[in-house]
Design a protein around this motif. Structure first.
Motif, PDB file in Angstrom:
ATOM      1  N   ASP A  39      35.877  35.849  51.156  1.00  0.00           N
ATOM      2  CA  ASP A  39      35.084  36.985  50.150  1.00  0.00           C
ATOM      3  C   ASP A  39      35.800  38.044  50.049  1.00  0.00           C
ATOM      4  O   ASP A  39      36.452  37.982  51.262  1.00  0.00           O
ATOM      5  CB  ASP A  39      34.151  37.953  50.873  1.00  0.00           C
ATOM      6  CG  ASP A  39      32.571  36.580  50.819  1.00  0.00           C
ATOM      7  OD1 ASP A  39      32.953  35.518  49.653  1.00  0.00           O
ATOM      8  OD2 ASP A  39      31.327  36.333  50.389  1.00  0.00           O
ATOM      9  N   LEU A  68      35.568  32.309  48.583  1.00  0.00           N
ATOM     10  CA  LEU A  68      35.011  32.858  47.827  1.00  0.00           C
ATOM     11  C   LEU A  68      33.403  32.297  47.948  1.00  0.00           C
ATOM     12  O   LEU A  68      33.325  30.987  47.532  1.00  0.00           O
ATOM     13  CB  LEU A  68      35.375  32.799  47.045  1.00  0.00           C
ATOM     14  CG  LEU A  68      36.019  34.248  46.336  1.00  0.00           C
ATOM     15  CD1 LEU A  68      36.251  34.026  44.575  1.00  0.00           C
ATOM     16  CD2 LEU A  68      35.942  35.446  46.496  1.00  0.00           C
ATOM     17  N   HIS A  70      30.713  33.020  46.563  1.00  0.00           N
ATOM     18  CA  HIS A  70      30.310  33.110  45.434  1.00  0.00           C
ATOM     19  C   HIS A  70      30.963  34.263  44.155  1.00  0.00           C
ATOM     20  O   HIS A  70      31.904  34.806  44.881  1.00  0.00           O
ATOM     21  CB  HIS A  70      28.857  33.188  44.990  1.00  0.00           C
ATOM     22  CG  HIS A  70      27.832  34.365  45.659  1.00  0.00           C
ATOM     23  ND1 HIS A  70      28.159  34.748  47.618  1.00  0.00           N
ATOM     24  CD2 HIS A  70      27.370  35.492  44.729  1.00  0.00           C
ATOM     25  CE1 HIS A  70      27.751  35.666  47.525  1.00  0.00           C
ATOM     26  NE2 HIS A  70      27.127  36.291  45.947  1.00  0.00           N
ATOM     27  N   VAL A  71      30.719  33.802  42.829  1.00  0.00           N
ATOM     28  CA  VAL A  71      31.843  35.207  42.316  1.00  0.00           C
ATOM     29  C   VAL A  71      30.799  36.237  42.069  1.00  0.00           C
ATOM     30  O   VAL A  71      31.705  37.306  40.917  1.00  0.00           O
ATOM     31  CB  VAL A  71      31.987  34.526  41.151  1.00  0.00           C
ATOM     32  CG1 VAL A  71      33.140  32.956  41.440  1.00  0.00           C
ATOM     33  CG2 VAL A  71      31.243  34.004  40.069  1.00  0.00           C
ATOM     34  N   ALA A  76      33.317  39.292  44.933  1.00  0.00           N
ATOM     35  CA  ALA A  76      34.750  38.067  44.724  1.00  0.00           C
ATOM     36  C   ALA A  76      35.171  39.468  43.569  1.00  0.00           C
ATOM     37  O   ALA A  76      36.161  39.123  42.842  1.00  0.00           O
ATOM     38  CB  ALA A  76      34.059  37.468  44.091  1.00  0.00           C
ATOM     39  N   VAL A  93      37.207  28.831  45.578  1.00  0.00           N
ATOM     40  CA  VAL A  93      35.592  28.763  45.186  1.00  0.00           C
ATOM     41  C   VAL A  93      35.374  27.582  44.328  1.00  0.00           C
ATOM     42  O   VAL A  93      35.600  26.755  43.354  1.00  0.00           O
ATOM     43  CB  VAL A  93      35.825  29.907  44.105  1.00  0.00           C
ATOM     44  CG1 VAL A  93      36.697  29.594  42.804  1.00  0.00           C
ATOM     45  CG2 VAL A  93      34.848  30.202  43.294  1.00  0.00           C
TER      46      VAL A  93
END
Length: 177
Positions: A39, A68, A70-71, A76, A93
């Motif tokens: 992250d 990552l 999550h976005v 992110a 990702v």
């Protein structure tokens, strides 16, 4: 500037300075002089990450992976700026998040619809796109090699459909975001 917390086994946390102290972190995994970040926090996290690398005796050129979970922008939002800062890094990702990293306009628009454009700019800065050629899709079971240390992708939808965790094969630790 400080804030690096070391847990042993080459695992460290850097306060991302998101909203308040110790609310979010960027994780640093070091192995054989190579670095992976889990992250990114926001653009505002970058000076803290650079300071942590300096404390570890590492440079931006030693960062091989930005992973990552999550976005969402608090995890992110700084990915584009960090990828520009870490020239050798590959971004890992979930496949559902790739398009948002290449073109973050929909992420920004969605967040701005809830919080307003000024607040998004204040919280995250300018969310920058990432060259698709530097992105690796985090498929379930994918093994990321960090100087021989395996970091295994686990597809873990729940918090978001595009959520993954990373399992450190050396220690068994799971980085969940």
């Amino acid at each position: 500037m400080n804030g690096l917390i070391s847990y042993g086994n080459g695992i460290h946390a850097v306060d991302a300075h998101y909203l308040r102290p110790r609310f979010a972190a960027v994780l640093v995994i070091e192995e054989g002089g190579r670095i992976a970040l889990v992250d990114t926090g926001t653009n505002h996290s970058l000076p803290w990450v650079l300071c942590a690398l300096e404390q570890l005796g590492a440079t931006a050129d030693q960062v091989d992976h930005v992973l990552l979970t999550h976005v969402h922008l608090d995890h992110a939002g700084g990915a584009g700026l960090m990828m520009r800062t870490f020239p050798n890094a590959r971004l890992v990702v979930h496949s559902r998040g790739v398009r948002h990293m290449v073109n973050p306009s929909r992420l920004i628009a969605g967040a701005a619809a809830v919080y307003g454009e000024d607040e998004i700019r204040r919280l995250y800065g300018e969310v920058l796109p990432i060259d698709a050629g530097r992105i690796v899709e985090a498929t379930h079971g994918l093994r990321i090699d960090l100087a021989g240390r395996g970091l295994r992708v686990l597809d873990t939808p729940g918090h978001a459909r595009h959520h993954v965790c990373f399992r450190d094969e050396r220690t068994g630790h799971i980085f969940t975001g």
